[in-house]
Design an enzyme around this catalytic site. Structure first.
Site, PDB file in Angstrom:
ATOM      1  CG  ASP A 132      -1.910   1.160   1.187  1.00 20.20           C
ATOM      2  OD1 ASP A 132      -1.750   2.060   0.339  1.00 20.20           O
ATOM      3  OD2 ASP A 132      -2.838   1.157   2.006  1.00 20.20           O
ATOM      4  CG  HIS A 191      -1.278   5.547   4.568  1.00 21.07           C
ATOM      5  ND1 HIS A 191      -2.258   5.826   5.501  1.00 21.07           N
ATOM      6  CD2 HIS A 191      -1.910   4.977   3.510  1.00 21.07           C
ATOM      7  CE1 HIS A 191      -3.429   5.426   5.027  1.00 21.07           C
ATOM      8  NE2 HIS A 191      -3.251   4.918   3.831  1.00 21.07           N
ATOM      9  CB  ILE A 212      -3.499   8.743   8.973  1.00 18.41           C
ATOM     10  CG1 ILE A 212      -3.963   8.372   7.554  1.00 18.41           C
ATOM     11  CG2 ILE A 212      -3.944  10.152   9.338  1.00 18.41           C
ATOM     12  CD1 ILE A 212      -5.472   8.341   7.391  1.00 18.41           C
ATOM     13  N   GLY A 236      -5.517   2.116   7.536  1.00 16.60           N
ATOM     14  CA  GLY A 236      -6.601   1.458   8.257  1.00 16.60           C
ATOM     15  C   GLY A 236      -6.402  -0.042   8.330  1.00 16.60           C
TER      16      GLY A 236
END
Length: 270
Positions: free
Chosen positions: A175, A180, A195, A198
Site C-alpha cells: 500500500d 500514509h 496517518i 486502516g
C-alpha cells in the site's frame, strides 16, 4: 465525479503470488513480535501467515481501483470484512477477481462497496470506500451494517503502542498510498500529518485477538470484519476491548482520541 458504469463489472482475473519473506514483512508491518509470525527458522516453531495479509495482498497490489474523477485525498476506507475458506498459507499463488457490488448515497458522500474473491476458494473480502462530497445523487442509502456491541465490561483489554515509523514499514507490503507517508499529500486531505493505514490498524487488532483468544494459532480464524471510524497516527497506542461469545469475539479499537475501529467481529474455529 463517480463513474457509475463500474457497478457490477467483474475485473480480472489477476494472479497474485507471495513468499515466506512477504509473510514475514507483513507481520513486522503490523508489529508482530511473535516468532510464529515474524520468523521462519525458530527451533520448534512453524511459521504462520496472519490471515489479514490476504487484504494487503489484494487491496493494493492489483491494478488500482478507479471510481471515476474523484479527489483521492477525500477517499476513506470505511468498512472491511474477510472470510477465510481455509487457513491463509505462508506462501502461494492465486487468481483473484474484483467487482463493485453497490454504490450507496449517504448524503455527505458516496459509499462504494467492492468484493474480491480468491480462487480455490481461499478467501473472500468486502471493502467499502467512503467518497466525501460525492453523495446527493439520489441513490439508495443502503442497509445499516452496525452490529450492537456488548453492554457488559470487556472480557479483555489489549494494548499495542504503534511505532513512529509503523506506516513506513507497513507500506512495504504494497500500500504505497502517499496519504500514509507524504506530509504534503496528507495536508491536502486536511490532516496534520500522514496517518496509519486502516488495514494496518485492522491487522494489528487481529494479531492481538489471535494471541488473546486463539492461543496464537492464526489457523483458527475463519473471518473478521469491522467499521473504521477515525484515523490513527503512527506513534498512537491502540487499546482493543474484546468480548468473547462462543466462537465469536466482538471488539472495538481506540486511541486516546477515541474509537478508531467499531462493530468488530472475529470468528474462530471451535
Amino acid at each position: 465525479m463517480i463513474d457509475f458504469d463500474i457497478l457490477g463489472v467483474v475485473e480480472g482475473p489477476w494472479r497474485k503470488s507471495w513468499t515466506s519473506d512477504d509473510a514475514l514483512r507483513y507481520a513486522v508491518g503490523v508489529g508482530a513480535g511473535e516468532l510464529a509470525f515474524a520468523t521462519e527458522n525458530s527451533f520448534g516453531v512453524a511459521q504462520q501467515a496472519l490471515p489479514t495479509m490476504a487484504l494487503a495482498l489484494t487491496h493494493f497490489t492489483e491494478p488500482a481501483q478507479v471510481f471515476g474523477d474523484v479527489d483521492l485525498t477525500r477517499v476513506l476506507h470505511a468498512e472491511q470484512s474477510l472470510v477465510l475458506h481455509r487457513p491463509f498459507p505462508v506462501s502461494g499463488s492465486i487468481e483473484v477477481r474484483r467487482q463493485v457490488t453497490d454504490i450507496f448515497d449517504k448524503g455527505s458522500g458516496a459509499l462504494i462497496v467492492s468484493r474480491v474473491d480468491a480462487a480455490g476458494p481461499l478467501f473472500s473480502a468486502v471493502s467499502s470506500a467512503f467518497l466525501l462530497g460525492e453523495g446527493g445523487f439520489g441513490g439508495s442509502r443502503g442497509p445499516s451494517s452496525r452490529a450492537p456491541m456488548p453492554s457488559r465490561p470487556a472480557d479483555r483489554r489489549l494494548e499495542f503502542a504503534t511505532a513512529s515509523n509503523q506506516a513506513l514499514i507497513y507500506r512495504l507490503s504494497g500500500d504505497r498510498n502517499p496519504l500514509h507517508s507524504d506530509p504534503s499529500f496528507a495536508a491536502r486531505g486536511g490532516l496534520p500529518r500522514p496517518i496509519l493505514h486502516g488495514l494496518c490498524t485492522f491487522g494489528i487488532t487481529c494479531r492481538l485477538l489471535i494471541g488473546a483468544f486463539a492461543h496464537g494459532d492464526a489457523h483458527r480464524v475463519t473471518g473478521i470484519s469491522s467499521r473504521f471510524t477515525a484515523p490513527v497516527f503512527p506513534g498512537d497506542t491502540l487499546l482493543v476491548d474484546a468480548w468473547l461469545d462462543g466462537d465469536t469475539v466482538a471488539f472495538r479499537t481506540s486511541t486516546s482520541a477515541g474509537t478508531v475501529i467499531d462493530n468488530g467481529r472475529l470468528s474462530l474455529l471451535g
